[in-house]
Design a protein around this motif. Structure first.
Motif, short mmCIF file in Angstrom:
data_model
loop_
_atom_site.label_atom_id
_atom_site.label_comp_id
_atom_site.label_asym_id
_atom_site.label_seq_id
_atom_site.Cartn_x
_atom_site.Cartn_y
_atom_site.Cartn_z
N ASP A 50 0.84 -1.20 0.00
CA ASP A 50 0.00 0.00 0.00
C ASP A 50 0.87 1.24 0.00
O ASP A 50 1.95 1.26 0.61
CB ASP A 50 -0.91 0.03 1.25
CG ASP A 50 -2.26 -0.60 0.98
OD1 ASP A 50 -2.83 -0.36 -0.08
OD2 ASP A 50 -2.74 -1.34 1.86
N ASP A 79 -3.68 -5.98 6.17
CA ASP A 79 -4.01 -6.80 4.99
C ASP A 79 -3.56 -8.25 5.17
O ASP A 79 -4.19 -9.17 4.65
CB ASP A 79 -3.39 -6.21 3.72
CG ASP A 79 -4.20 -5.03 3.19
OD1 ASP A 79 -5.43 -5.11 3.19
OD2 ASP A 79 -3.59 -4.03 2.77
N ARG A 152 -11.81 -13.47 0.20
CA ARG A 152 -13.04 -12.68 0.14
C ARG A 152 -14.19 -13.49 -0.47
O ARG A 152 -15.33 -13.09 -0.40
CB ARG A 152 -12.81 -11.43 -0.72
CG ARG A 152 -11.74 -10.51 -0.16
CD ARG A 152 -11.42 -9.36 -1.09
NE ARG A 152 -10.50 -8.42 -0.47
CZ ARG A 152 -10.21 -7.22 -0.94
NH1 ARG A 152 -10.74 -6.80 -2.07
NH2 ARG A 152 -9.38 -6.43 -0.29
N ASP A 280 -10.24 -6.51 5.45
CA ASP A 280 -10.16 -5.39 6.39
C ASP A 280 -10.88 -4.19 5.80
O ASP A 280 -11.00 -4.05 4.58
CB ASP A 280 -8.71 -5.06 6.78
CG ASP A 280 -7.94 -4.34 5.68
OD1 ASP A 280 -8.08 -4.75 4.52
OD2 ASP A 280 -7.20 -3.40 6.00
N SER A 282 -10.76 -0.75 4.89
CA SER A 282 -9.88 0.40 4.66
C SER A 282 -10.66 1.55 4.02
O SER A 282 -10.43 2.71 4.33
CB SER A 282 -8.71 0.01 3.76
OG SER A 282 -9.17 -0.59 2.57
N1 LIG Z 1 -1.06 -1.50 -9.66
C1 LIG Z 1 -1.56 -2.71 -9.36
N2 LIG Z 1 -1.07 -3.80 -9.97
C2 LIG Z 1 -1.54 -5.02 -9.64
N3 LIG Z 1 -2.49 -5.25 -8.72
C3 LIG Z 1 -3.01 -4.20 -8.08
C4 LIG Z 1 -2.59 -2.87 -8.37
N4 LIG Z 1 -3.27 -2.02 -7.59
C5 LIG Z 1 -4.08 -2.78 -6.82
N5 LIG Z 1 -3.94 -4.09 -7.11
C6 LIG Z 1 -4.60 -5.23 -6.46
O1 LIG Z 1 -6.01 -5.04 -6.46
C7 LIG Z 1 -6.60 -5.56 -5.25
C8 LIG Z 1 -7.45 -4.47 -4.60
O2 LIG Z 1 -6.62 -3.37 -4.22
P1 LIG Z 1 -6.99 -2.47 -2.94
O3 LIG Z 1 -8.41 -2.04 -3.04
O4 LIG Z 1 -5.96 -1.42 -2.81
O5 LIG Z 1 -6.87 -3.55 -1.77
P2 LIG Z 1 -6.71 -3.26 -0.20
O6 LIG Z 1 -7.90 -2.45 0.21
O7 LIG Z 1 -6.68 -4.64 0.41
O8 LIG Z 1 -5.41 -2.52 -0.05
C9 LIG Z 1 -5.45 -6.04 -4.38
O9 LIG Z 1 -5.33 -7.44 -4.49
C10 LIG Z 1 -4.23 -5.34 -5.00
O10 LIG Z 1 -3.04 -6.09 -4.84
#
Ligand SMILES: Nc1ncnc2c1ncn2[C@@H]1O[C@H](COP(=O)(O)OP(=O)(O)O)[C@@H](O)[C@H]1O
Ligand SMILES: Cc1ncc(C[n+]2csc(CCOP(=O)(O)OP(=O)(O)O)c2C)c(N)n1
Ligand SMILES: [Mg+2]
Length: 374
Positions: A50, A79, A152, A280, A282
């Motif tokens: 993140d 996470d 999930r 979680d 967020s």
């Molecule tokens: N730039 C990226 N490249 C690959 N996967 C991504 C990218 N951005 C987000 N993801 C993936 O998309 C999913 C959702 O992201 P996110 O909403 O940020 O999850 P979280 O709320 O758990 O941090 C996660 O599995 C994350 O790894």
């Protein structure tokens, strides 16, 4: 005042590393070489990353560097815990302005170290680059201790939806900080001001899009005007919720925003108790439950009377406020909830949707970085 330009990249790395936990029995080669070497105790690694961007995830005039360090680590640890795992290490990369005081970065590192301490996690490396806005990238690794991951996608009709941790506290704190911003009320409650000054930088459009639906204020409002200089009262850490019977004060909401308290132990506990799905919170309970509903192909209904704890934040903040990193999980009927978990709703057959008391939620369901708030 000593700035990071004064000490240089390698001087800064040394100053930061001096404050971080770098080794553990599962770290055969710690940070310092081209790569660290880590053991994967059960042969698998849980990995997540993140970003935190100044002006978007934190402000230097709202939070101390120590708070920001705690938050950067906590939001990533959460996470891993939400998979039913235990965080073991993290990688810490930072974009930093050259005129930032070294003391700011040292205090930030102490915050990261403080959050690692409770879990025995280490920092396995990182990177530092000059840039205008402070940007923090954390990649976290963890172990499932031999358990199956809690995804999930496993929720089934008839399951109970349950929560561990706080909902709406961080959003209540953010609301206070934003209202202080508008009214010019001093928002400080004892958080040490960042020695780097109070520069508010960065994109502020996203700040304006924080999910506070128009009908905010309807359900048993507890948010009271911000008192300048009110003493920060520390609130019990994880598992917070029903046990917290004393009315939370504005300072409590501000602390919750600055330094979230994810219920770390509750993730592995839920996994051991056979949770069918977990994640979680967020972005906001309704936004994140929608991810669970979509992944599982089920409908989820939240009982607002169960979700809200009185005294506590307003219903809209509970349902749509992010950044507390509470855990939400589903449990098969009759499974019994582990300690620290409380029921807030049920899983039904139906299209991948989340309702509140059987009805669609009229308003934003949570935070979204792009487009309109969700
Ligand atoms: N730039 C990226 N490249 C690959 N996967 C991504 C990218 N951005 C987000 N993801 C993936 O998309 C999913 C959702 O992201 P996110 O909403 O940020 O999850 P979280 O709320 O758990 O941090 C996660 O599995 C994350 O790894
Ligand atoms: C200055 C400032 N403005 C607004 C917010 C509110 N905010 C920023 S990001 C976010 C949601 C969570 O962050 P995200 O990057 O989406 O985390 P992820 O879902 O990837 O874990 C919220 C509620 C904040 N924390 N600080
Ligand atoms: Mg993310």
């Amino acid at each position: 005042m000593e700035t990071i330009d004064d000490v240089g990249e390698f001087g800064l790395i040394a100053r930061v590393q001096a404050r971080l936990p770098l080794t553990s029995p599962d770290t055969p080669v710690p940070a310092g070489d081209d790569a660290a070497l880590l053991n994967a105790p059960d042969g698998r690694l849980a990995v997540s990353t993140d970003l935190l961007l100044e002006g978007n995830h934190f402000r230097r005039d709202w939070s101390s560097p120590r708070d920001i360090g705690h938050k950067a680590a906590a939001q990533n640890f959460s996470d891993i815990v939400a998979m039913g795992g235990v965080p073991t290490s993290l990688l810490l990369s930072m974009v930093l302005p050259g005129d930032l005081p070294v003391a700011w970065v040292e205090e930030f590192a102490e915050g990261v170290a403080g959050e690692c301490a409770g879990l025995g996690a280490i920092v396995a490396g990182g990177d530092m680059v000059r840039g205008e806005l402070i940007t923090i990238s954390v990649t976290v690794l963890g172990t499932l201790e031999g358990r199956a991951p809690v995804l999930r996608s496993g929720a089934r009709p008839g399951d109970t939806v349950a929560v561990a941790g706080r909902l709406g506290w961080s959003a209540a704190g953010l609301e206070l900080l934003l209202s202080g911003e508008k009214t010019g009320v001093e928002a400080g409650d004892g958080a040490e001001q960042a020695s780097g000054g109070a520069a508010q930088a960065g994109p502020s459009g996203s700040v304006g899009s924080v999910a506070v639906p128009a009908e905010a204020g309807s359900a048993g409002s507890v948010v009271v005007p911000l008192e300048s200089g009110s003493a920060a009262r520390s609130v019990a850490r994880p598992g917070a919720g029903p046990a917290e019977s004393a009315a939370p004060q504005p300072a409590d909401y501000l602390s919750a925003h600055r330094r979230p308290s994810p219920p770390y132990a509750a993730g592995p506990q839920a996994a051991r108790a056979g949770a069918t799905a977990m994640l979680d919170v967020s972005d906001g309970l309704l936004a994140d439950l929608t991810h669970l509903a979509v992944a599982s192909g089920v409908a989820v209904d939240v009982d607002s009377a169960l979700a809200v704890t009185a005294p506590g934040p307003r219903l809209d903040l509970v349902l749509t406020g992010g950044e507390d990193h509470a855990l939400v999980a589903t449990f098969a009927p009759g499974a019994g909830l582990p300690e620290g978990w409380r029921p807030i709703g049920t899983v039904h057959e139906g299209s991948a949707a989340v309702t509140v008391d059987g009805k669609a939620w009229d308003g934003a369901v949570g935070w979204s970085h792009f487009g309109h708030s969700e």
